[in-house]
Design a protein around this motif. Structure first.
Motif, PDB file in Angstrom:
ATOM      1  N   LYS A 306      21.536  63.998 -50.170  1.00 46.43           N
ATOM      2  CA  LYS A 306      21.210  65.098 -49.270  1.00 46.43           C
ATOM      3  C   LYS A 306      19.899  64.865 -48.548  1.00 46.43           C
ATOM      4  N   HIS A 307      19.094  63.919 -49.023  1.00 50.99           N
ATOM      5  CA  HIS A 307      17.827  63.583 -48.348  1.00 50.99           C
ATOM      6  C   HIS A 307      17.621  62.085 -48.510  1.00 50.99           C
ATOM      7  N   THR A 308      18.183  61.336 -47.574  1.00 50.52           N
ATOM      8  CA  THR A 308      18.283  59.885 -47.727  1.00 50.52           C
ATOM      9  C   THR A 308      16.919  59.214 -47.830  1.00 50.52           C
ATOM     10  N   SER A 309      15.985  59.553 -46.953  1.00 46.93           N
ATOM     11  CA  SER A 309      14.691  58.866 -46.962  1.00 46.93           C
ATOM     12  C   SER A 309      13.919  59.166 -48.240  1.00 46.93           C
ATOM     13  N   ALA A 310      13.999  60.407 -48.741  1.00 49.45           N
ATOM     14  CA  ALA A 310      13.301  60.755 -49.981  1.00 49.45           C
ATOM     15  C   ALA A 310      13.912  60.029 -51.165  1.00 49.45           C
ATOM     16  N   ASP A 311      15.233  59.965 -51.221  1.00 47.61           N
ATOM     17  CA  ASP A 311      15.885  59.263 -52.324  1.00 47.61           C
ATOM     18  C   ASP A 311      15.656  57.760 -52.235  1.00 47.61           C
ATOM     19  N   LEU A 312      15.547  57.230 -51.035  1.00 52.50           N
ATOM     20  CA  LEU A 312      15.220  55.814 -50.867  1.00 52.50           C
ATOM     21  C   LEU A 312      13.811  55.524 -51.362  1.00 52.50           C
ATOM     22  N   ALA A 313      12.883  56.439 -51.082  1.00 54.84           N
ATOM     23  CA  ALA A 313      11.519  56.282 -51.585  1.00 54.84           C
ATOM     24  C   ALA A 313      11.499  56.325 -53.111  1.00 54.84           C
ATOM     25  N   TRP A 314      12.283  57.250 -53.698  1.00 53.78           N
ATOM     26  CA  TRP A 314      12.383  57.337 -55.167  1.00 53.78           C
ATOM     27  C   TRP A 314      12.943  56.039 -55.726  1.00 53.78           C
ATOM     28  N   LEU A 315      13.981  55.508 -55.086  1.00 47.05           N
ATOM     29  CA  LEU A 315      14.605  54.276 -55.546  1.00 47.05           C
ATOM     30  C   LEU A 315      13.579  53.137 -55.593  1.00 47.05           C
ATOM     31  N   ARG A 316      12.723  53.075 -54.574  1.00 45.83           N
ATOM     32  CA  ARG A 316      11.672  52.034 -54.550  1.00 45.83           C
ATOM     33  C   ARG A 316      10.619  52.280 -55.626  1.00 45.83           C
ATOM     34  N   GLN A 317      10.271  53.532 -55.836  1.00 42.25           N
ATOM     35  CA  GLN A 317       9.271  53.850 -56.864  1.00 42.25           C
ATOM     36  C   GLN A 317       9.742  53.420 -58.251  1.00 42.25           C
ATOM     37  N   GLN A 318      11.050  53.515 -58.487  1.00 45.26           N
ATOM     38  CA  GLN A 318      11.596  53.118 -59.789  1.00 45.26           C
ATOM     39  C   GLN A 318      11.757  51.607 -59.915  1.00 45.26           C
ATOM     40  N   LEU A 320      14.171  50.097 -58.356  1.00 44.25           N
ATOM     41  CA  LEU A 320      15.604  49.861 -58.274  1.00 44.25           C
ATOM     42  C   LEU A 320      15.990  49.086 -57.022  1.00 44.25           C
ATOM     43  N   ASP A 321      15.134  49.092 -55.992  1.00 41.64           N
ATOM     44  CA  ASP A 321      15.435  48.301 -54.797  1.00 41.64           C
ATOM     45  C   ASP A 321      15.527  46.820 -55.156  1.00 41.64           C
ATOM     46  N   GLY A 340      24.053  56.276 -49.078  1.00 42.82           N
ATOM     47  CA  GLY A 340      23.884  54.948 -49.672  1.00 42.82           C
ATOM     48  C   GLY A 340      24.106  53.846 -48.663  1.00 42.82           C
ATOM     49  N   LEU A 341      25.076  54.020 -47.773  1.00 40.74           N
ATOM     50  CA  LEU A 341      25.282  53.085 -46.667  1.00 40.74           C
ATOM     51  C   LEU A 341      24.026  52.990 -45.810  1.00 40.74           C
ATOM     52  N   GLN A 342      23.461  54.139 -45.471  1.00 44.11           N
ATOM     53  CA  GLN A 342      22.268  54.160 -44.626  1.00 44.11           C
ATOM     54  C   GLN A 342      21.109  53.418 -45.283  1.00 44.11           C
ATOM     55  N   MET A 343      20.954  53.570 -46.588  1.00 44.67           N
ATOM     56  CA  MET A 343      19.895  52.880 -47.316  1.00 44.67           C
ATOM     57  C   MET A 343      20.060  51.365 -47.276  1.00 44.67           C
TER      58      MET A 343
END
Length: 488
Positions: A306-318, A320-321, A340-343
């Motif tokens: 529901k919030h792609t950029s925020a979840d992408l930032a979270w993914l990097r913080q963990q 997981l990228d 997920g496609l957008q990320m």
């Protein structure tokens, strides 16, 4: 036609309201009655696309499945108000299927009176068109801090003159106190609406419950009409919670599907069919350690957000990228769906303040730009030539739905420089040159039986099988005559 209304209330979230409402919808539909579900307000990032007066609109997934159980066409009136959380203190408001920026900016308590007339009108129309309307409450009706602005529990019960069941999760402990306390906090006129208590998720010898049900009835006048044993594998998609390992199919694991569970994950219910595929383990991932044991034949899935950029930032913080990229480098497969496609692309570009700007993971040569208008549509397609670990999907007919602000295109400079991108289905499905990374805007991919058969060679229970099983279950465990008396 004026419907009899039944309402399922709960002592808390997660007590079993959605599950029981779905089962009741199928039970009454099996009696030859015209049935519709209703939930005035739902807060969930799990949504489906259905027809509305303004074209296509969004409805909560729970009401979508309840409509199918009722053998009815899903309709935005069945869930007139849908709140889709974008942050801890902010939600996108969807009224009768359409996003309302004005309501999204309106404080919670100020919103109720503005939307109630539309909610009441939707309910009145369903009552006029059906024999039975099965209504689901939200949270608990005894949230006395919210009663003055309630539009989903007692206000609905009064408007519909509904007969109510109150369900509790006995597995949590304290079930009789939860039932009594909830009933006691209701106004006297609403206490009279409660026709029965339901004990859900019971494990053990039911005879050990005595004398509590009788004592509870002596204090409230309300009988305990059903004790529902714990049932982990009923097959109904979870509304909001992550899947419990105890609900997984048993047997040797041949493939792990690891789904990244970022904070604003959406449409997680579309992975329910994978739980029922023999040999498939569904794994929720929140840290690189969760991916450490994956083999190349296993998949990593970046689901909707529901919030792609925020979840992408979270993914990097963990971290997981890097873990996702390492899985690809080791020959593993990755699937991105919607957010997920957008990320997976090169960049997120937001000039309208919709979601936020961010660099992508760079696993697909794509760029996403967020548009002010949301794409909400049902989609059917025949997949083109698919490569690598996804090659079995070549030529498979798929159907699903799209819900996204992002508009995604190939990165022209990268293609000019020689980067290979397979445009499987224009505007819908893309694949990396080596075939390992697949991205799509199509939600509901795994709800297509031909997809499951192509990927796993497996037959899985259909939703019809699930709905029939739910109805069988409550007919077995409710006291004789109760379900009939509720609509008499």
């Amino acid at each position: 036609m004026t419907a009899r209304c039944i309402m399922v209330l709960g002592t808390s979230s997660g007590a079993g309201k959605s599950w029981l409402t779905t089962a009741l919808c199928r039970h009454y539909a099996r009696q030859g009655l015209k049935v519709a579900p209703f939930k005035a307000q739902n807060m969930s990032n799990n949504a489906r696309v259905v027809a509305s007066a303004d074209g296509m609109g969004e409805v909560g997934s729970a009401q979508y499945f309840q409509a199918l159980a009722a053998m009815a066409e899903p309709d935005v009136r069945m869930n007139p108000l849908l709140l889709k959380p974008e942050a801890d203190t902010r939600s996108q408001v969807v009224l009768l299927g359409q996003v309302s920026a004005q309501l999204s900016d309106t404080p919670w308590r100020g919103r109720s009176e503005k939307v109630w007339p539309r909610i009441a009108a939707a309910l009145d129309e369903l009552i006029a068109e059906n024999d039975v309307v099965v209504i689901e409450g939200a949270g608990s009706p005894a949230e006395i801090n919210l009663m003055d602005s309630d539009i989903v529990n007692l206000r609905v019960a009064r408007h519909a003159n509904a007969r109510c069941l109150l369900v509790t999760d006995i597995d949590r402990g304290g079930a009789f106190a939860h039932l009594y306390g909830t009933w006691a906090l209701l106004p006297p006129e609403d206490q009279q609406r409660v026709q029965g208590f339901v004990l859900n998720k019971f494990r053990g010898d039911a005879s050990l419950l005595a004398p509590a049900p009788q004592m509870l009835q002596e204090r409230t006048g309300v009988p305990t009409v059903a004790t529902l044993p714990m049932w982990w594998q009923h097959g109904l998609p979870e509304e909001d919670g992550m899947f419990d390992d105890r609900s997984l199919m048993q047997g040797a694991v041949r493939k792990t599907v690891a789904v990244i569970a970022y904070p604003r994950i959406s449409n997680l219910d579309e992975f329910q069919p994978l739980k029922n595929v023999p040999g498939v383990r569904l794994l929720w991932v929140r840290s690189p350690a969760d991916l450490a044991g994956l083999e190349p034949q296993d998949w990593v899935v970046l689901p909707g957000s529901k919030h792609t950029s925020a979840d992408l930032a979270w993914l990097r913080q963990q971290g997981l990228d890097a873990a996702v990229t390492a899985h690809v480098q080791q020959g593993g497969a990755v699937l991105g769906i919607c957010g997920g496609l957008q990320m997976l692309g090169e960049a997120l570009i937001d000039t309208h303040g919709i979601d936020g700007n961010a660099p992508g993971l760079g696993l697909l040569p794509l760029v996403t730009q967020f548009a002010q208008d949301k794409t909400v549509t049902k989609t059917q397609a025949i997949l083109g030539l698919v490569h690598g670990p996804w090659s079995a999907l070549s030529g498979v007919a798929v159907a699903g739905y799209e819900i996204h602000h992002g508009q995604t295109q190939a990165h022209p400079a990268m293609l000019a420089a020689g980067t290979v991108l397979h445009d499987i289905t224009p505007g819908l499905v893309w694949q990396s040159g080596d075939g390992q990374v697949l991205g799509t805007y199509l939600h509901g991919l795994f709800e297509n039986l031909p997809v499951l058969q192509a990927l796993f060679g497996a037959q899985v229970p259909t939703l019809e099988t699930v709905f029939e099983g739910l109805a069988d279950y409550i007919e077995q465990h409710f006291q004789p005559g109760v379900l009939e008396s509720l609509i008499r």
